[in-house]
Design a protein around this motif. Structure first.
Motif, mmCIF file in Angstrom:
data_model
loop_
_atom_site.group_PDB
_atom_site.id
_atom_site.type_symbol
_atom_site.label_atom_id
_atom_site.label_comp_id
_atom_site.label_asym_id
_atom_site.label_seq_id
_atom_site.Cartn_x
_atom_site.Cartn_y
_atom_site.Cartn_z
ATOM 1 N N GLU A 127 -4.682 11.077 4.208
ATOM 2 C CA GLU A 127 -3.438 10.455 4.656
ATOM 3 C C GLU A 127 -2.270 11.427 4.404
ATOM 4 O OE1 GLU A 127 -2.167 7.915 6.224
ATOM 5 O OE2 GLU A 127 -0.179 8.498 5.534
ATOM 6 N N TRP B 235 6.149 1.114 7.246
ATOM 7 C CA TRP B 235 6.058 -0.338 7.455
ATOM 8 C C TRP B 235 7.433 -0.975 7.690
ATOM 9 C CZ3 TRP B 235 2.929 2.503 4.343
ATOM 10 C CH2 TRP B 235 1.545 2.366 4.514
ATOM 11 N N LEU C 273 1.794 9.416 -0.062
ATOM 12 C CA LEU C 273 2.245 8.086 -0.491
ATOM 13 C C LEU C 273 1.219 7.357 -1.361
ATOM 14 C CD1 LEU C 273 2.402 5.910 2.767
ATOM 15 C CD2 LEU C 273 0.811 7.682 2.257
ATOM 16 N N ASP C 274 0.019 7.921 -1.476
ATOM 17 C CA ASP C 274 -0.967 7.351 -2.398
ATOM 18 C C ASP C 274 -1.215 8.296 -3.583
ATOM 19 O OD1 ASP C 274 -1.404 5.045 -0.756
ATOM 20 O OD2 ASP C 274 -2.597 6.304 0.583
ATOM 21 N N MET D 291 -3.872 -2.516 -8.165
ATOM 22 C CA MET D 291 -4.544 -2.912 -6.907
ATOM 23 C C MET D 291 -6.054 -2.993 -7.146
ATOM 24 S SD MET D 291 -2.559 -0.319 -4.304
ATOM 25 C CE MET D 291 -2.481 -1.263 -2.826
ATOM 26 N N HIS E 80 0.996 7.934 7.908
ATOM 27 C CA HIS E 80 1.962 6.842 7.801
ATOM 28 C C HIS E 80 3.320 7.472 7.477
ATOM 29 C CE1 HIS E 80 -1.851 4.654 7.054
ATOM 30 N NE2 HIS E 80 -1.219 3.546 7.378
ATOM 31 N N TRP F 194 -12.082 2.088 4.649
ATOM 32 C CA TRP F 194 -10.777 2.418 4.049
ATOM 33 C C TRP F 194 -10.908 2.701 2.550
ATOM 34 C CZ3 TRP F 194 -7.339 4.851 6.326
ATOM 35 C CH2 TRP F 194 -6.035 4.954 5.834
ATOM 36 N N ARG F 195 -9.808 3.003 1.912
ATOM 37 C CA ARG F 195 -9.822 3.625 0.587
ATOM 38 C C ARG F 195 -10.207 2.671 -0.551
ATOM 39 N NH1 ARG F 195 -4.870 4.173 -2.499
ATOM 40 N NH2 ARG F 195 -3.492 2.420 -2.154
ATOM 41 N N HIS G 27 -8.298 -3.656 -4.073
ATOM 42 C CA HIS G 27 -8.108 -2.884 -2.843
ATOM 43 C C HIS G 27 -9.180 -1.789 -2.782
ATOM 44 C CE1 HIS G 27 -5.830 -1.852 0.666
ATOM 45 N NE2 HIS G 27 -5.542 -0.641 0.242
HETATM 46 C C1 BMA Z 1 -2.820 0.950 3.424
HETATM 47 C C2 BMA Z 1 -3.034 0.619 1.963
HETATM 48 C C3 BMA Z 1 -1.894 1.214 1.186
HETATM 49 C C4 BMA Z 1 -1.796 2.717 1.469
HETATM 50 C C5 BMA Z 1 -1.747 2.998 2.952
HETATM 51 C C6 BMA Z 1 -1.757 4.469 3.292
HETATM 52 O O1 BMA Z 1 -3.813 0.383 4.216
HETATM 53 O O2 BMA Z 1 -4.251 1.166 1.522
HETATM 54 O O3 BMA Z 1 -2.094 0.981 -0.179
HETATM 55 O O4 BMA Z 1 -0.654 3.253 0.845
HETATM 56 O O5 BMA Z 1 -2.815 2.356 3.598
HETATM 57 O O6 BMA Z 1 -2.895 5.104 2.830
#
Ligand code: BMA
Length: 373
Positions: free
Chosen positions: A90, A140, A102-103, A340, A129, A332-333, A343
């Protein structure tokens, strides 16, 4: 005169090199000046789709559930014994010149992970992003419907946005293998744009503005920044039909790979049933379009957060994706952040879905890093 002759000779050499490339490889990416490694990657990806479906995981090497930056580690490898074949990264905040994304992954580390992946024969894809250039808030921040307009030529943020694209381009141009050759990467930009949660979303700009944003970005990276190690992936969020899928499509000459993002929301069998329906419909859309246009279809992003359904991989994912010829499915991550804890999208050691994930990975048409070398 001499200078003119030299320029003419250079053009002739370039044209004949490109002709040779077109003769040597069955498939050419949209960038006619793509590096040989990029052309090879494109052909390899299309060939690999005949063999099976690659497993991808976002941020796989940088961190996982409750760990961060442990050399050689990956949650997928911990539970399944091998690295995923595709690793997603990302780029958010590269545009503002930040040291980490951003992560919280340092871009310097990310570059090294991409080099390690390439050395292992793995595939790299990147999402972005990028911040909202009008407000300075995150991707966002989608309260306005004019951000894209200000970025397009003659818009008030156009020049500034080009400096953001330059930083994105510099990142890709800094990805070199041990011989100094550029590492090819799949750039999945301005994704999930049929949803309305990013500043480039469906309620934030018109289809024409979105298309112009995409085309401007490709042209700037390719023609102005001379970035020739990219394949471009188009990945809306799930759509209902081909009309919706193509409504904002920038055109075959600006896209190499067609995909979509789709998540299972909820935790029970109803959630699984809805997910299967959506996956089926979207796989149908992208594979049909890929066949017509000669593109590679992929699942850009997917998953079921926290994997509350213990047979998610063998019951919801495998029976659906295995009916289609696609390049990969990217989960996804697995967030490392302690705030989190739920997540995550692939199991980590000890999680109840581990046996199911292992069974999924063991299918002969599901490909991990070792299967694509
Ligand atoms: C989103 C989440 C967020 C993350 C973003 C960019 O879906 O996983 O926590 O910051 O993606 O990787």
């Amino acid at each position: 005169m001499k200078r003119y002759l030299i320029a003419l000779a250079a053009c002739v050499i370039l044209i004949s090199c490109n002709q040779k490339k077109e003769e040597m490889y069955q498939h050419m990416p949209i960038d006619k000046d793509a590096t040989t490694e990029t052309v090879k990657l494109y052909n390899r990806l299309l060939d690999l789709a005949d063999k099976g479906i690659m497993v991808g995981h976002q941020d796989a090497l940088a961190y996982g559930h409750s760990w961060y930056k442990e050399p050689g580690r990956s949650d997928v490898k911990d539970v399944a014994g091998d690295y995923p074949a595709v690793i997603g990264w990302e780029l958010g905040h590269i545009e503002i010149g930040a040291e980490f994304n951003l992560d919280s992954i340092y871009f310097s580390d990310m570059k090294q992970y991409i080099k390690d992946t390439y050395k292992r024969g793995g595939i790299t894809t990147a999402s972005w992003h990028g911040d909202n250039i009008v407000t300075g808030n995150t991707a966002w921040d989608c309260a306005q419907d004019s951000v894209v307009r200000t970025i397009l030529p003659n818009g008030s943020n156009h020049e500034k946005y080009l400096t953001w694209l330059d930083r994105v381009g510099d990142f890709f141009l800094d990805l070199k293998d041990e011989e100094g050759k550029l590492i090819p990467v799949v750039f999945r930009m301005y994704h999930e744009h049929t949803g309305a949660w990013f500043w480039w979303g469906s309620e934030q700009c018109t289809p024409e503005e979105y298309q112009q944003l995409w085309i401007m970005t490709v042209n700037h990276l390719r023609n102005e920044k001379n970035v020739h190690n990219l394949l471009y992936a188009y990945s809306p969020s799930e759509t209902k039909d081909e009309i919706e899928f193509l409504e904002r499509y920038p055109g075959d000459e600006y896209v190499d790979i067609v995909g979509y993002d789709c998540y299972a929301t909820g935790s029970d069998s109803v959630a699984v049933a809805n997910y299967k329906t959506a996956m089926n419909r979207n796989l149908e859309i992208i594979t049909a379009y890929a066949q017509k246009s000669g593109k590679l279809p992929v699942v850009g992003e997917t998953g079921m957060e926290a994997i509350p359904y213990p047979t998610y991989f063998t019951e919801a994912v495998y029976p659906i994706i295995s009916q289609y010829k696609i390049g990969w499915v990217l989960f996804w991550r697995n967030a490392w952040e302690t705030n989190m804890p739920n997540h995550f999208y692939v199991p980590f050691e000890g999680h109840s879905s581990t046996p199911d994930f292992k069974e999924f990975i063991a299918k002969p048409d599901i490909l991990m890093n070792a299967d694509i070398k």
